[in-house]
Design a protein around this motif. Structure first.
Motif, PDB file in Angstrom:
ATOM      1  N   UNK A 166       0.841  -1.197   0.000  1.00 37.50           N
ATOM      2  CA  UNK A 166       0.000   0.000   0.000  1.00 37.50           C
ATOM      3  C   UNK A 166       0.879   1.250   0.000  1.00 37.50           C
ATOM      4  N   UNK A 167       0.639   2.155  -0.961  1.00 37.18           N
ATOM      5  CA  UNK A 167       1.407   3.393  -1.019  1.00 37.18           C
ATOM      6  C   UNK A 167       1.031   4.306   0.138  1.00 37.18           C
ATOM      7  N   UNK A 168       2.035   5.042   0.625  1.00 31.88           N
ATOM      8  CA  UNK A 168       1.766   6.002   1.686  1.00 31.88           C
ATOM      9  C   UNK A 168       0.878   7.133   1.177  1.00 31.88           C
ATOM     10  N   UNK A 169      -0.069   7.529   2.004  1.00 33.64           N
ATOM     11  CA  UNK A 169      -0.905   8.679   1.682  1.00 33.64           C
ATOM     12  C   UNK A 169      -0.128   9.954   1.990  1.00 33.64           C
ATOM     13  N   UNK A 170      -0.149  10.892   1.061  1.00 29.94           N
ATOM     14  CA  UNK A 170       0.580  12.145   1.241  1.00 29.94           C
ATOM     15  C   UNK A 170      -0.294  13.140   2.008  1.00 29.94           C
ATOM     16  N   UNK A 171       0.225  13.607   3.156  1.00 24.10           N
ATOM     17  CA  UNK A 171      -0.451  14.616   3.972  1.00 24.10           C
ATOM     18  C   UNK A 171       0.300  15.927   3.805  1.00 24.10           C
ATOM     19  N   UNK A 172      -0.338  16.907   3.189  1.00 23.56           N
ATOM     20  CA  UNK A 172       0.283  18.210   2.986  1.00 23.56           C
ATOM     21  C   UNK A 172      -0.115  19.130   4.137  1.00 23.56           C
ATOM     22  N   UNK A 173       0.862  19.496   4.966  1.00 25.96           N
ATOM     23  CA  UNK A 173       0.632  20.346   6.127  1.00 25.96           C
ATOM     24  C   UNK A 173       0.883  21.807   5.787  1.00 25.96           C
ATOM     25  N   UNK A 174      -0.057  22.673   6.169  1.00 25.41           N
ATOM     26  CA  UNK A 174       0.115  24.108   5.984  1.00 25.41           C
ATOM     27  C   UNK A 174       0.552  24.712   7.310  1.00 25.41           C
ATOM     28  N   UNK A 175       1.713  25.354   7.288  1.00 32.41           N
ATOM     29  CA  UNK A 175       2.366  25.824   8.502  1.00 32.41           C
ATOM     30  C   UNK A 175       2.677  27.312   8.352  1.00 32.41           C
ATOM     31  N   UNK A 176       2.866  28.013   9.483  1.00 32.20           N
ATOM     32  CA  UNK A 176       3.259  29.414   9.438  1.00 32.20           C
ATOM     33  C   UNK A 176       2.071  30.335   9.585  1.00 32.20           C
TER      34      UNK A 176
ATOM     35  N   UNK B  10       0.303  22.908  -5.362  1.00 23.26           N
ATOM     36  CA  UNK B  10      -0.508  21.876  -4.707  1.00 23.26           C
ATOM     37  C   UNK B  10      -0.885  20.793  -5.720  1.00 23.26           C
ATOM     38  N   UNK B  11      -1.249  21.194  -6.913  1.00 22.74           N
ATOM     39  CA  UNK B  11      -1.605  20.199  -7.932  1.00 22.74           C
ATOM     40  C   UNK B  11      -0.400  19.356  -8.320  1.00 22.74           C
ATOM     41  N   UNK B  12       0.780  19.968  -8.313  1.00 25.50           N
ATOM     42  CA  UNK B  12       1.991  19.203  -8.619  1.00 25.50           C
ATOM     43  C   UNK B  12       2.307  18.202  -7.502  1.00 25.50           C
ATOM     44  N   UNK B  13       2.089  18.612  -6.263  1.00 23.91           N
ATOM     45  CA  UNK B  13       2.314  17.714  -5.130  1.00 23.91           C
ATOM     46  C   UNK B  13       1.279  16.596  -5.121  1.00 23.91           C
ATOM     47  N   UNK B  14       0.057  16.930  -5.509  1.00 27.10           N
ATOM     48  CA  UNK B  14      -1.062  15.984  -5.558  1.00 27.10           C
ATOM     49  C   UNK B  14      -1.265  15.261  -4.225  1.00 27.10           C
ATOM     50  N   UNK B  15      -1.542  16.019  -3.153  1.00 24.45           N
ATOM     51  CA  UNK B  15      -1.708  15.380  -1.841  1.00 24.45           C
ATOM     52  C   UNK B  15      -2.993  14.579  -1.765  1.00 24.45           C
ATOM     53  N   UNK B  16      -2.967  13.553  -0.941  1.00 22.10           N
ATOM     54  CA  UNK B  16      -4.198  12.811  -0.672  1.00 22.10           C
ATOM     55  C   UNK B  16      -5.075  13.571   0.307  1.00 22.10           C
ATOM     56  N   UNK B  17      -4.433  14.239   1.275  1.00 20.44           N
ATOM     57  CA  UNK B  17      -5.156  15.034   2.261  1.00 20.44           C
ATOM     58  C   UNK B  17      -4.316  16.254   2.618  1.00 20.44           C
ATOM     59  N   UNK B  18      -4.995  17.268   3.149  1.00 22.74           N
ATOM     60  CA  UNK B  18      -4.298  18.448   3.634  1.00 22.74           C
ATOM     61  C   UNK B  18      -4.703  18.689   5.088  1.00 22.74           C
TER      62      UNK B  18
END
Length: 370
Positions: free
Chosen positions: A1-11, A76-84
């Motif tokens: 199973x591939x890891x789900x990408x979590x994009x965190x918004x910080x700052x 964001x589209x280039x990163x293509x996260x599964x969740x943010x």
């Protein structure tokens, strides 16, 4: 199973203080704790720029390229996260991000409660109006929303002094004033109306200040988490900013002096967990209040509640908070751990619920990078 990408918004786009406080919480997250998830980060700055980084070390942030916010949707589209996951601080920051993502067509890709509820809970006056409109005003301390247009109505309070005046759009107990008489109240109201369009005036509830959390499991059942009692907040006082954060001077990775922030609200002598096995009446009253508000506001996944309990045990909701960093300093993490719920399991539950809400066509657009 591939890891789900979590994009965190910080700052923060708001101010440097919020940026540093966001880093304090997000750096407390141990990404290795979460199997099957890969964490990535967007770091945003008050000058309306951002960087895309693999970690939040000082040297990484210092060496990263920064871009204007106009480029963020493309990145964001280039990163293509599964969740943010929203880890950024500040009233304006959260609003701008979420508005941007709604235009992209997939606001449900965020973990946690819906976008519209973030706008409402970030503005205490809107929280009050929403609960009043749904017949749940009794869950809050008696109060009223005052604007410049109806300012004089505050002279006819339906409750007695003391009162608490709140600037609705400030966080961490900033802009909150306890007033003992009409003269001090009017000064606080006028100052608050210089900051925002609305001000909340509430009856001061003498008693204990509490914080708790609620999560909604995969079956839609609500779970009450631990209950903090603030030892540093006395029955006749209120929580203020200086009880939450301590500013000091530290050094960055290059040895330069920088202002740093430490959250000091929790710890021995400052807070303790309510013993839920012994204080069943407190637990029952807290549960009734927070479950009522959770359902009345149609909240999904999780929420933090600041509460006041008076001398006879009545519980009032002061504020609803939808932020969680899932790190060692995070409220959901601490409150869940106190009732035997592991942080990685709670995170996995919330992630799976969010993934289940994603609209398939929108996900495909993101995956194709178009």
């Amino acid at each position: 199973m591939d890891n789900k990408v979590i994009l965190n918004f910080v700052g923060s786009l708001d101010e440097e203080r919020c940026l540093k406080q966001s880093l304090v919480f997000t750096r407390s997250v141990n990404a290795d704790e979460f199997e099957n998830y890969l964490f990535k980060y967007i770091m945003c700055y008050p000058d309306e720029t951002f960087s895309y980084v693999a970690d939040l070390k000082d040297e990484t942030l210092a060496d990263s390229d920064r871009f204007t916010m106009e480029r963020l949707p493309k990145v964001i589209k280039e990163i293509s996260p599964d969740l943010m996951l929203m880890q950024a601080f500040g009233y304006e920051t959260c609003g701008k991000y979420r508005k941007m993502f709604e235009k992209m067509g997939n606001p449900s890709i965020f973990m946690g409660p819906r976008t519209d509820l973030h706008f409402i809970t970030n503005e205490k006056a809107l929280t009050r109006k929403m609960l009043e409109s749904r017949g749940k005003a009794a869950a809050m301390a008696p109060g009223m929303v005052v604007t410049k247009e109806n300012r004089d109505s505050v002279h006819d309070l339906p409750f007695q002094f003391p009162v608490v005046v709140k600037v609705p759009t400030l966080e961490d107990s900033k802009g909150v004033t306890k007033c003992l008489d009409e003269q001090s109240m009017m000064v606080a109201v006028d100052l608050a109306l210089e900051i925002g369009e609305r001000v909340v005036v509430e009856k001061f509830i003498r008693g204990k200040e509490l914080r708790t959390g609620v999560i909604e499991d995969e079956n839609g059942e609500l779970i009450l988490l631990g209950i903090f009692e603030y030892d540093v907040i006395k029955p006749d006082s209120i929580k203020d900013y200086d009880l939450v954060w301590k500013a000091s001077v530290g050094k960055d990775s290059a040895g330069r002096e920088v202002e740093t922030y430490q959250t000091i609200l929790y710890g021995p002598g400052r807070t303790h967990f309510v013993d839920q096995s012994r204080e069943s009446k407190v637990v029952e009253n807290v549960k009734d209040a927070v479950f009522c508000v959770f359902r009345a506001m149609d909240i999904e996944d999780y929420a933090i509640f600041d509460l006041r309990m008076d001398d006879v045990g009545n519980v009032y909701v002061l504020e609803v908070n939808l932020f969680s960093c899932f790190g060692a300093l995070g409220n959901i993490t601490k409150l869940a751990k106190s009732v035997g719920l592991a942080n990685n399991l709670v995170f996995d539950m919330m992630a799976k619920k969010a993934l289940g809400r994603i609209k398939k066509p929108n996900v495909q657009i993101l995956k194709n990078g178009n």
